[in-house]
Design a protein around this motif. Structure first.
Motif, PDB file in Angstrom:
ATOM      1  N   GLY A  58       0.708   0.314  -5.647  1.00 42.90           N
ATOM      2  CA  GLY A  58       0.534  -0.942  -4.928  1.00 42.90           C
ATOM      3  C   GLY A  58       1.357  -2.093  -5.470  1.00 42.90           C
ATOM      4  O   GLY A  58       0.994  -3.248  -5.282  1.00 42.90           O
ATOM      5  N   GLY A 118      -4.411  -1.446   1.542  1.00 45.08           N
ATOM      6  CA  GLY A 118      -4.695  -1.431   0.103  1.00 45.08           C
ATOM      7  C   GLY A 118      -5.597  -0.339  -0.408  1.00 45.08           C
ATOM      8  O   GLY A 118      -5.651  -0.108  -1.617  1.00 45.08           O
ATOM      9  N   THR A 153       0.837  -1.208   0.000  1.00 46.92           N
ATOM     10  CA  THR A 153       0.000   0.000   0.000  1.00 46.92           C
ATOM     11  C   THR A 153       0.869   1.255   0.000  1.00 46.92           C
ATOM     12  O   THR A 153       0.557   2.243  -0.659  1.00 46.92           O
ATOM     13  CB  THR A 153      -0.918  -0.004   1.241  1.00 46.92           C
ATOM     14  OG1 THR A 153      -1.665  -1.219   1.230  1.00 46.92           O
ATOM     15  CG2 THR A 153      -1.869   1.181   1.241  1.00 46.92           C
TER      16      THR A 153
END
Ligand code: PHB
Length: 470
Positions: free
Chosen positions: A42, A324, A35
């Motif tokens: 990502g 995320g 993240t």
């Protein structure tokens, strides 16, 4: 886009309790590192993940294999990337927080009325975390994503929470030229549940003047928000049986999944808007986990700050959004579709792509073409007459599939729709190849399979954020 100073997710130093689940802690660490990846998208090389986490490469491989098995991570050669199904975790948190679902539409209206960016932020530890963002695109725009955090003293919503202010002004605290005004929004019990900010630029408003310019609209919006919160029923909904995570990836990853990591992650998705707090028993029931397993996962999450409890009621904290949310929420349909297009192109051995309507034409927004001597050459951005392509016919005429001889002599194309959460057709997925090379029915079936995968990723991603279709 300007470089924005976000707060890195806190790294946890205190000794974990003896009952904490070590593989779950490691898996969460991997998700957080992805993240926070520098690229912002990502993705990290597996070797870099091993270096930053300090874990053995073999451990990283197994964690990533487990996360890939759950559909949360995509493995591509030497890289691991966050994958859209991981948004189920952020969605559980955003839904349980209630603020984005209940107040998001009102924030959107305020942004329309003022023609400025508007955001909603909740307190998270010593800082704040954004849970809703409405961006007005300008030449100079700062763009925090849902899930991004700022320090409490360093932004307008942070000052509202920290100093319990009725209105706070950010006069270029975050970034030169950026000005913002934030006010608190209170829940039915009088507690501040979030801050709504109007964000502008010194070229449009000086800080002192921004507050005056937006105050009326902001106060009216806050009244609507507070009424909406008061009208929200807090009654628990009925839960349709255990909703553990299913394995989403058909890919053979060759490594056995780490069961304790996979099980532990299911605990987060037990929460939702109808169940913002849960007891241990309810969590065990909702996930199908043994009580002892659920309890150890909760101990792990509390230690890491992802869960808190009051008496017997457990609740997710906004820190869950460090798993995320920010990179996955700032995406587009072509980016979501890319891996699925690559797989489809490989499966059919042909050129496949996405298009959107553009007047009496269709515009290609994504394309994957296999390398061969003679290949279809339609570039991203190219505009073709709608009537000459299957995608164009489908987008103009509707239906579940369309075929066309074209866009050039000797070519044939077949297209199917990709639909958003509301069932509207937002894009056409096509295969285009030399005539006589494929079978329309077989192509249609393959296109439908892929359209379903793209739509599933789009739907989970766009539950609380808007995803541009191009
Ligand atoms: C935002 O980007 O939403 C934002 C930035 C700085 C603030 C408040 C809001 O002080």
């Amino acid at each position: 886009m300007l470089e924005v100073p976000t707060v890195p997710s806190p790294s946890v130093t205190p000794q974990p309790p003896a009952e904490a689940v070590a593989p779950l802690m490691r898996g969460l660490d991997v998700l957080r590192r992805l993240t926070d990846a520098e690229s912002g998208d990502g993705t990290l090389a597996l070797a870099d993940l091993a270096r930053t986490t300090g874990l053995a490469r073999s451990t990283v491989d197994r964690i990533c294999a487990t996360l890939a098995h759950l559909g949360f991570v995509r493995l591509d050669g030497r890289d691991a990337s966050l994958a859209p199904p991981l948004m189920t975790v952020a969605n559980a948190c955003l839904d349980a927080l209630r603020v984005p679902g209940v107040l998001g539409p009102l924030a959107d209206e305020l942004a329309d009325e003022l023609d400025e960016s508007v955001s909603l932020a909740v307190p998270d530890g010593d800082g704040i975390r954004f849970v809703h963002q409405v961006l007005r695109r300008r030449a100079l725009s700062i763009s925090f994503r849902v899930g991004d955090a700022l320090p409490g003293g360093g932004c307008a919503p942070g000052l509202v929470f920290r100093d319990d202010l009725p209105l706070a002004v950010d006069d270029q605290l975050v970034e030169r030229g950026l000005v913002a005004v934030a006010v608190p929004v209170r829940g039915p019990s009088g507690d501040v549940v979030c801050a709504v900010s109007v964000v502008s630029h010194t070229s449009r408003h000086a800080a002192g003047e921004l507050a005056g310019a937006v105050r009326g609209a902001l106060e009216k919006s806050v009244r609507s928000m507070e009424s909406a919160l008061a009208a929200t029923s807090y009654a628990s909904g009925l839960r349709p049986g255990p909703r553990g995570l299913s394995s989403k990836s058909g890919a053979d990853i060759g490594l056995a999944p780490i069961v304790s990591l996979a099980r532990g992650l299911t605990v987060l998705t037990a929460f939702d808007g109808a169940h913002p707090t849960l007891t241990l028993t309810e969590i065990a029931e909702a996930t199908g986990l043994a009580r002892a397993t659920a309890r150890r996962a909760l101990i792990t999450y509390e230690h890491l700050g992802y869960v808190t409890h009051e008496d017997r009621a457990f609740r997710l904290t906004p820190r869950v959004l460090t798993l995320g949310c920010a990179p996955l929420s700032r995406t587009t349909l072509p980016r979501i579709a890319a891996p699925h297009l690559a797989a489809l192109s490989k499966r059919l051995g042909e050129s496949v792509g996405l298009s959107v309507p553009d007047g009496d034409r269709v515009r290609c927004t994504a394309r994957v073409t296999p390398r061969r001597v003679m290949s279809v050459d339609i570039g991203v951005g190219s505009r073709l007459p709608a009537k000459d392509t299957a995608a164009g016919r489908l987008l103009q005429g509707g239906g579940e599939s369309a075929v066309a001889d074209g866009p050039e002599a000797g070519l044939r194309s077949v297209a199917v729709p990709v639909r958003d959460r509301a069932g509207r057709v937002v894009s056409a997925l096509d295969v285009t190849a030399h005539q006589g090379r494929g079978d329309d029915d077989a192509w249609t079936e393959a296109l439908r399979d892929t359209a379903a995968l793209i739509a599933a990723d789009l739907h989970v991603t766009s539950r609380f954020v808007s995803v541009p279709v191009h």
